[in-house]
Write a protein that holds these residues in place. Structure first.
Motif, PDB file in Angstrom:
ATOM      1  N   MET A 489      68.411  60.553  36.563  1.00 49.05           N
ATOM      2  CA  MET A 489      67.809  58.528  36.537  1.00 49.05           C
ATOM      3  C   MET A 489      69.186  58.166  36.818  1.00 49.05           C
ATOM      4  SD  MET A 489      66.014  56.518  34.096  1.00 49.05           S
ATOM      5  CE  MET A 489      64.037  57.388  33.851  1.00 49.05           C
ATOM      6  N   TYR A 490      69.208  57.297  37.667  1.00 47.31           N
ATOM      7  CA  TYR A 490      70.724  56.378  37.501  1.00 47.31           C
ATOM      8  C   TYR A 490      70.178  54.918  38.022  1.00 47.31           C
ATOM      9  CZ  TYR A 490      70.756  56.761  42.700  1.00 47.31           C
ATOM     10  OH  TYR A 490      70.551  55.766  44.388  1.00 47.31           O
ATOM     11  N   GLN A 491      70.641  54.048  38.310  1.00 50.27           N
ATOM     12  CA  GLN A 491      70.962  52.326  38.720  1.00 50.27           C
ATOM     13  C   GLN A 491      71.830  52.635  39.852  1.00 50.27           C
ATOM     14  OE1 GLN A 491      70.492  49.556  35.763  1.00 50.27           O
ATOM     15  NE2 GLN A 491      70.989  47.870  37.108  1.00 50.27           N
ATOM     16  N   PRO A 492      71.147  52.162  40.954  1.00 51.54           N
ATOM     17  CA  PRO A 492      72.333  52.219  42.302  1.00 51.54           C
ATOM     18  C   PRO A 492      73.181  51.377  42.186  1.00 51.54           C
ATOM     19  CG  PRO A 492      70.126  52.412  43.373  1.00 51.54           C
ATOM     20  CD  PRO A 492      69.926  52.296  41.366  1.00 51.54           C
ATOM     21  N   SER A 493      74.676  50.529  42.313  1.00 49.06           N
ATOM     22  CA  SER A 493      74.997  49.432  43.188  1.00 49.06           C
ATOM     23  C   SER A 493      74.287  49.665  44.803  1.00 49.06           C
ATOM     24  CB  SER A 493      76.554  49.659  42.995  1.00 49.06           C
ATOM     25  OG  SER A 493      77.055  50.835  44.282  1.00 49.06           O
ATOM     26  N   VAL A 494      74.698  47.991  45.423  1.00 49.22           N
ATOM     27  CA  VAL A 494      74.392  47.221  46.473  1.00 49.22           C
ATOM     28  C   VAL A 494      75.275  48.244  47.040  1.00 49.22           C
ATOM     29  CG1 VAL A 494      74.295  45.399  47.660  1.00 49.22           C
ATOM     30  CG2 VAL A 494      73.660  45.597  45.843  1.00 49.22           C
ATOM     31  N   ASP A 495      76.372  48.566  47.091  1.00 51.59           N
ATOM     32  CA  ASP A 495      77.047  49.049  48.067  1.00 51.59           C
ATOM     33  C   ASP A 495      76.629  50.937  47.693  1.00 51.59           C
ATOM     34  OD1 ASP A 495      79.312  46.927  47.905  1.00 51.59           O
ATOM     35  OD2 ASP A 495      80.589  47.956  46.497  1.00 51.59           O
ATOM     36  N   GLU A 496      76.104  51.443  47.100  1.00 50.06           N
ATOM     37  CA  GLU A 496      75.793  53.106  47.173  1.00 50.06           C
ATOM     38  C   GLU A 496      74.643  52.964  48.031  1.00 50.06           C
ATOM     39  OE1 GLU A 496      76.758  54.933  42.965  1.00 50.06           O
ATOM     40  OE2 GLU A 496      75.364  53.147  43.063  1.00 50.06           O
ATOM     41  N   MET A 497      73.060  52.240  47.941  1.00 55.14           N
ATOM     42  CA  MET A 497      72.216  51.757  48.643  1.00 55.14           C
ATOM     43  C   MET A 497      72.977  51.896  50.384  1.00 55.14           C
ATOM     44  SD  MET A 497      69.816  49.672  46.282  1.00 55.14           S
ATOM     45  CE  MET A 497      68.571  49.544  47.377  1.00 55.14           C
ATOM     46  N   ILE A 498      74.400  50.658  50.127  1.00 62.57           N
ATOM     47  CA  ILE A 498      74.211  50.842  51.847  1.00 62.57           C
ATOM     48  C   ILE A 498      74.950  52.200  52.245  1.00 62.57           C
ATOM     49  CG2 ILE A 498      76.083  49.344  53.436  1.00 62.57           C
ATOM     50  CD1 ILE A 498      75.278  46.868  51.067  1.00 62.57           C
ATOM     51  N   ALA A 499      76.137  52.526  51.404  1.00 57.66           N
ATOM     52  CA  ALA A 499      76.279  53.453  52.203  1.00 57.66           C
ATOM     53  C   ALA A 499      75.410  54.500  52.202  1.00 57.66           C
ATOM     54  CB  ALA A 499      77.479  53.950  50.994  1.00 57.66           C
ATOM     55  N   ALA A 500      74.096  54.511  51.791  1.00 56.75           N
ATOM     56  CA  ALA A 500      72.972  54.980  52.077  1.00 56.75           C
ATOM     57  C   ALA A 500      71.230  54.932  53.441  1.00 56.75           C
ATOM     58  CB  ALA A 500      72.076  55.579  50.404  1.00 56.75           C
ATOM     59  N   ARG A 501      72.589  54.238  53.928  1.00 61.79           N
ATOM     60  CA  ARG A 501      71.894  53.759  55.576  1.00 61.79           C
ATOM     61  C   ARG A 501      70.978  52.120  54.501  1.00 61.79           C
ATOM     62  NH1 ARG A 501      70.784  58.500  59.782  1.00 61.79           N
ATOM     63  NH2 ARG A 501      69.481  59.020  57.325  1.00 61.79           N
ATOM     64  N   VAL A 502      70.645  51.976  53.523  1.00 64.65           N
ATOM     65  CA  VAL A 502      70.259  50.992  53.065  1.00 64.65           C
ATOM     66  C   VAL A 502      70.614  49.557  53.950  1.00 64.65           C
ATOM     67  CG1 VAL A 502      68.389  49.700  51.473  1.00 64.65           C
ATOM     68  CG2 VAL A 502      68.920  51.685  51.296  1.00 64.65           C
ATOM     69  N   SER A 503      69.127  48.443  54.395  1.00 67.90           N
ATOM     70  CA  SER A 503      69.609  47.188  54.935  1.00 67.90           C
ATOM     71  C   SER A 503      70.422  46.311  53.954  1.00 67.90           C
ATOM     72  CB  SER A 503      68.687  46.339  55.996  1.00 67.90           C
ATOM     73  OG  SER A 503      68.159  46.179  54.746  1.00 67.90           O
ATOM     74  N   PRO A 504      71.382  45.781  54.408  1.00 61.00           N
ATOM     75  CA  PRO A 504      72.144  44.836  53.121  1.00 61.00           C
ATOM     76  C   PRO A 504      71.105  43.679  52.286  1.00 61.00           C
ATOM     77  CG  PRO A 504      73.015  44.634  54.650  1.00 61.00           C
ATOM     78  CD  PRO A 504      72.133  45.330  55.672  1.00 61.00           C
ATOM     79  N   ASP A 505      69.801  43.633  53.303  1.00 60.03           N
ATOM     80  CA  ASP A 505      69.043  42.750  52.387  1.00 60.03           C
ATOM     81  C   ASP A 505      68.191  43.563  51.777  1.00 60.03           C
ATOM     82  OD1 ASP A 505      69.753  40.164  53.856  1.00 60.03           O
ATOM     83  OD2 ASP A 505      68.635  40.689  55.145  1.00 60.03           O
ATOM     84  N   VAL A 506      67.499  44.565  52.092  1.00 55.22           N
ATOM     85  CA  VAL A 506      66.930  45.029  51.098  1.00 55.22           C
ATOM     86  C   VAL A 506      67.916  45.733  49.536  1.00 55.22           C
ATOM     87  CG1 VAL A 506      65.853  47.475  50.584  1.00 55.22           C
ATOM     88  CG2 VAL A 506      65.619  45.818  52.849  1.00 55.22           C
ATOM     89  N   ALA A 507      68.686  46.451  50.137  1.00 56.20           N
ATOM     90  CA  ALA A 507      69.839  46.918  49.109  1.00 56.20           C
ATOM     91  C   ALA A 507      70.449  45.422  48.223  1.00 56.20           C
ATOM     92  CB  ALA A 507      70.967  46.870  49.693  1.00 56.20           C
ATOM     93  N   ALA A 508      70.095  44.190  48.366  1.00 52.85           N
ATOM     94  CA  ALA A 508      70.513  42.807  47.656  1.00 52.85           C
ATOM     95  C   ALA A 508      69.213  42.819  47.082  1.00 52.85           C
ATOM     96  CB  ALA A 508      71.006  41.730  48.230  1.00 52.85           C
ATOM     97  N   ALA A 509      67.833  43.012  47.318  1.00 52.92           N
ATOM     98  CA  ALA A 509      66.330  42.688  46.420  1.00 52.92           C
ATOM     99  C   ALA A 509      66.239  44.052  45.351  1.00 52.92           C
ATOM    100  CB  ALA A 509      65.460  43.078  47.630  1.00 52.92           C
ATOM    101  N   SER A 510      67.140  45.005  45.897  1.00 51.09           N
ATOM    102  CA  SER A 510      66.229  46.020  45.022  1.00 51.09           C
ATOM    103  C   SER A 510      67.522  46.823  43.727  1.00 51.09           C
ATOM    104  CB  SER A 510      66.180  47.482  45.772  1.00 51.09           C
ATOM    105  OG  SER A 510      65.528  47.186  46.732  1.00 51.09           O
ATOM    106  N   ASP A 511      68.850  45.599  43.983  1.00 45.76           N
ATOM    107  CA  ASP A 511      69.835  45.357  42.920  1.00 45.76           C
ATOM    108  C   ASP A 511      68.964  45.662  41.552  1.00 45.76           C
ATOM    109  OD1 ASP A 511      72.163  45.886  42.116  1.00 45.76           O
ATOM    110  OD2 ASP A 511      72.502  43.426  42.033  1.00 45.76           O
TER     111      ASP A 511
END
Length: 593
Positions: A489-511
């Protein structure tokens, strides 16, 4: 050594030293112990336990019967037996097997007893055994080696897998050595093998043993495809497991021509033709892996030699249920209602290898009953279902999807499953059949559910027919499941999600959300994943959507309207599975972005 050569009264329990007590069912004490524990919990119905006992009287293994009935796992049984006999529990997935130790006991003895020597320390051999109550087997192990034994308990499935791995390694090593020694006679041996049937799994010819070991390993590892790819210095063998290719071994360059020729002989291809692509098939009985395989073989000339790709179709595999596919409860209920309708068309869309045919067969399994006539037309036939008429297309004989579908509609069907809508003619016939009193199930290649409606229009189907005939569209992907033994288990940062090819909007919403990620262990071959799960999007047709489809609305318009009626995106369904720890955000992005 037979049972009659053993002094039965002298046998003692390895933990208590007391005489072994025979079971009234002819089953050993250890297996009876597991049944008693299951019975005491009252969590398992008595009729299921009785069914397991009945099956055990036929097979002689109550433990295997419990696993087959889904009442216990091999790991669970091993844990109970280790505790009962006060022996250490050995996890063979995490404990490497020392080949030198394994060679101290003959393989046929290990197979019969279901045991594996895994370590050799000083003069003591550490042995993992599936059933510590099998005192005959323990005595046989002691007689097979002069070294003292230190027993542990391991899961039967893990032990048998380790033994099969040793057998394959021994055969492959012997084959390579023999080929090297007999290199001068190599071409002669290949010629002598041209009369072998595809079902022949036993031969003394080294090259044949090498090819067989690769195919049986692929069957046991659950590979869907096997690639033999010629490179400058070797023949690379890669398996596609859980949708991802993994390099398994490299065969020396000098053996490349022989391996290619052997595979072409099995597939009944022209071994002299090396300049044109060829297609063939092999029937493979991989009994050790519990699989009956129909292997499709395709050759392709490359600059380094002939590349061969083999698609392994498991004829003995049963289709999963809608629940096992990974559908959310609400979506599963909607699909169940759609397939119970007497007319209409349910389309499943997605890229190649996304499990579309498996989903269709899960639907067919749910509605199959003696009162209705179900006919399928497929290329190839992937699952065999009793009570269903299945047709294999043959373009060379003029049996295309469209031709087969026209003939099927004259055979009084209630339900028609079309393996794939590839052309406008098949699309038109399928839609018309859905409007004239048939339930039609089929697949399309589109990126999402709304695109299926516009794709039918592009293929020449009249828009008003599309809106009237299609009752639902299910888009899907297959994502690899996280290995339950090593994920964290872990809590990803917005930058980690964007690095995983997640769109910035979705990454911010999933923070701030808690996810799971892979680590890697021996059980998952250090990949971090084991098995796959579906990611789904269901568009259920409504009057508004039918009106839009009839009016030639764009994909974007249909998508906006569907979202207002409760349709979820593929990403939404995937995020729910990521939050549940079933897959990772990186894997979701890989299959959906």
């Amino acid at each position: 050594m037979s049972d009659r050569d053993i002094d039965i009264p002298s046998l003692r329990s390895p933990s208590t030293g007391q005489p072994a007590t025979p079971s009234p069912f002819g089953i050993n004490e250890s297996a009876e112990l597991v049944v008693d524990l299951l019975s005491a919990t009252n969590l398992v119905p008595a009729d299921k336990l009785a069914l397991a006992r009945s099956r055990a009287q036929q097979t002689g293994s109550l433990a295997s019967a419990l696993v087959e009935e889904g009442l216990a796992t091999s790991e669970g049984i091993a844990r109970v037996l280790a505790s009962r006999h006060q022996l250490p529990l050995v996890d063979l997935a995490l404990t490497p097997v020392d080949e030198d130790a394994a060679k101290l006991v003959a393989l046929h003895v290990l197979e019969r007893v279901a045991a594996i020597p895994y370590a050799f320390e000083g003069e003591t051999v550490r042995v993992a055994i599936a059933d510590p109550g099998n005192l005959h087997g323990i005595d046989e192990l002691r007689l097979a080696t002069r070294h003292p034994l230190e027993l542990g308990v391991a899961a039967r499935d893990d032990i048998l897998a380790a033994i099969r791995k040793l057998v394959r390694a021994s055969e492959a090593y012997g084959a390579r050595a023999a080929v090297q020694l007999e290199e001068d006679d190599f071409e002669l041996e290949v010629e002598e093998e041209t009369d072998l049937e595809a079902e022949d799994g036993v031969s003394d010819v080294p090259l044949v043993r090498l090819v067989n070991s690769v195919l049986f390993q692929a069957a046991e590892d659950g590979a869907s495809d096997v690639h033999f790819e010629p490179q400058e210095d070797s023949l690379v063998v890669r398996f596609r497991i859980d949708g991802v290719l993994q390099e398994m071994q490299r065969i020396p360059k000098r053996m490349m021509a022989g391996v290619t020729t052997r595979l072409k002989v099995l597939a009944k291809l022209d071994i002299a033709e090396r300049r044109k692509p060829q297609d063939g098939r092999i029937s493979l009985n991989a009994a050790a892996a519990g699989r009956m395989l129909d292997v499709r073989v395709a050759t392709l000339p490359t600059v380094e030699g002939e590349s061969i790709v083999m698609r392994l179709l498991d004829k003995s595999k049963k289709p999963p249920t809608l629940t096992e596919l990974g559908l959310a409860e609400e979506m599963r209920e909607q699909i169940s209602q759609l397939v119970l309708r007497p007319t209409g068309a349910l389309l499943v869309t997605g890229p190649t290898g996304s499990g579309k045919s498996t989903t269709l067969f899960a639907c067919l399994s749910q509605i199959s009953r003696p009162e209705i006539n179900i006919i399928t037309v497929e290329d190839p036939v992937e699952y065999r279902l009793s009570g269903i008429n299945q047709v294999q297309i043959n373009p060379r004989a003029g049996m295309t999807f469209a031709a087969a579908l026209r003939s099927i509609l004259r055979s009084d069907p209630d339900v028609v499953m079309v393996g794939e809508i590839r052309d406008g003619e098949t699309a038109k016939i399928s839609v018309e059949a859905a409007l004239t009193g048939h339930l039609v199930l089929s697949t399309l290649h589109t990126n999402d559910a709304p695109s299926a409606l516009t794709r039918l229009n592009e293929m020449g189907v009249e828009p008003f027919l599309t809106g009237a005939a299609v009752t639902g569209v299910l888009a899907q992907r297959l994502a690899r499941k996280l290995c339950s033994h090593c994920c964290e288990m872990y809590q990803p940062s917005v930058d980690e999600m964007i690095a995983a090819r997640v769109s910035p909007d979705v990454a911010a919403a999933s923070d701030g959300m808690v996810f799971y990620r892979k680590r890697g262990c021996p059980r998952c071959n250090q990949t971090g994943y084991r098995g796959r799960i579906g990611i789904f999007q269901l568009l259920a047709m409504t009057e508004d959507l039918a009106t839009l489809a009839a009016a030639k609305a764009s994909r974007e318009e249909i998508e906006r309207a569907a979202l207002t009626t409760g349709m979820r995106t593929l990403w939404d369904d995937g995020i729910a599975k990521v939050s549940a720890g079933l897959t990772s955000i990186e894997e979701l992005a890989r299959v959906t972005v």
